[in-house]
Design a protein around this motif. Structure first.
Motif, mmCIF file in Angstrom:
data_model
loop_
_atom_site.group_PDB
_atom_site.id
_atom_site.type_symbol
_atom_site.label_atom_id
_atom_site.label_comp_id
_atom_site.label_asym_id
_atom_site.label_seq_id
_atom_site.Cartn_x
_atom_site.Cartn_y
_atom_site.Cartn_z
ATOM 1 N N SER A 149 0.829 -1.216 0.000
ATOM 2 C CA SER A 149 0.000 0.000 0.000
ATOM 3 C C SER A 149 0.859 1.259 0.000
ATOM 4 O O SER A 149 0.546 2.225 -0.697
ATOM 5 N N VAL A 150 1.922 1.244 0.768
ATOM 6 C CA VAL A 150 2.816 2.412 0.810
ATOM 7 C C VAL A 150 3.477 2.616 -0.553
ATOM 8 O O VAL A 150 3.537 3.740 -1.061
ATOM 9 N N LEU A 151 3.949 1.532 -1.149
ATOM 10 C CA LEU A 151 4.582 1.654 -2.466
ATOM 11 C C LEU A 151 3.595 2.153 -3.520
ATOM 12 O O LEU A 151 3.929 3.004 -4.347
ATOM 13 N N ALA A 152 2.379 1.631 -3.486
ATOM 14 C CA ALA A 152 1.370 2.058 -4.455
ATOM 15 C C ALA A 152 1.004 3.525 -4.250
ATOM 16 O O ALA A 152 0.732 4.240 -5.222
ATOM 17 N N ALA A 153 1.014 3.986 -3.019
ATOM 18 C CA ALA A 153 0.687 5.386 -2.744
ATOM 19 C C ALA A 153 1.824 6.319 -3.136
ATOM 20 O O ALA A 153 1.595 7.498 -3.439
ATOM 21 N N LEU A 154 3.052 5.825 -3.142
ATOM 22 C CA LEU A 154 4.202 6.673 -3.472
ATOM 23 C C LEU A 154 4.342 6.942 -4.964
ATOM 24 O O LEU A 154 4.940 7.946 -5.355
ATOM 25 N N VAL A 155 3.813 6.073 -5.809
ATOM 26 C CA VAL A 155 3.986 6.252 -7.258
ATOM 27 C C VAL A 155 3.428 7.602 -7.729
ATOM 28 O O VAL A 155 4.136 8.348 -8.412
ATOM 29 N N PRO A 156 2.197 7.973 -7.383
ATOM 30 C CA PRO A 156 1.715 9.299 -7.810
ATOM 31 C C PRO A 156 2.528 10.448 -7.201
ATOM 32 O O PRO A 156 2.742 11.466 -7.855
ATOM 33 N N ALA A 157 2.981 10.267 -5.985
ATOM 34 C CA ALA A 157 3.786 11.320 -5.351
ATOM 35 C C ALA A 157 5.114 11.499 -6.085
ATOM 36 O O ALA A 157 5.593 12.623 -6.252
ATOM 37 N N LEU A 158 5.696 10.401 -6.536
ATOM 38 C CA LEU A 158 6.950 10.498 -7.284
ATOM 39 C C LEU A 158 6.739 11.198 -8.629
ATOM 40 O O LEU A 158 7.619 11.907 -9.105
ATOM 41 N N LEU A 159 5.577 10.990 -9.228
ATOM 42 C CA LEU A 159 5.289 11.686 -10.487
ATOM 43 C C LEU A 159 5.176 13.190 -10.277
ATOM 44 O O LEU A 159 5.541 13.967 -11.153
ATOM 45 N N ILE A 160 4.677 13.598 -9.140
ATOM 46 C CA ILE A 160 4.578 15.027 -8.849
ATOM 47 C C ILE A 160 5.973 15.615 -8.629
ATOM 48 O O ILE A 160 6.282 16.707 -9.096
#
Length: 76
Positions: free
Chosen positions: A14-25
């Motif tokens: 869940s943490v990894l999946a949540a970080l993907v959009p944050a990394l795109l930002i």
């Protein structure tokens, strides 16, 4: 380490999946191929985590509840 991953695997996912959009930002210049590969990997991990959780649930459903022992022999 295997025990930790077994117990907390879905949380880590869940943490990894949540970080993907944050990394795109943070890094908007990341190539789309990397995003597709990351998404595919996260989907694969999600399926594996769900299968593992389903197996644990199925195993637990065939065990006798500790509460049923108390109901048969209540403490006096």
């Amino acid at each position: 380490m295997n025990t930790f991953l077994s117990v907390h695997g879905v949380r880590i996912y869940s943490v990894l999946a949540a970080l993907v959009p944050a990394l795109l930002i943070l890094w908007p210049t990341v190539p789309w191929e990397a995003i597709v590969a990351t998404s595919a990997a996260l989907l694969g991990v999600g399926v594996a985590a769900a299968t593992h959780e389903d197996t644990k649930t199925l195993r637990a459903s065939y065990q006798e509840s500790p509460l049923s022992k108390e109901a048969k022999h209540p403490a006096e």
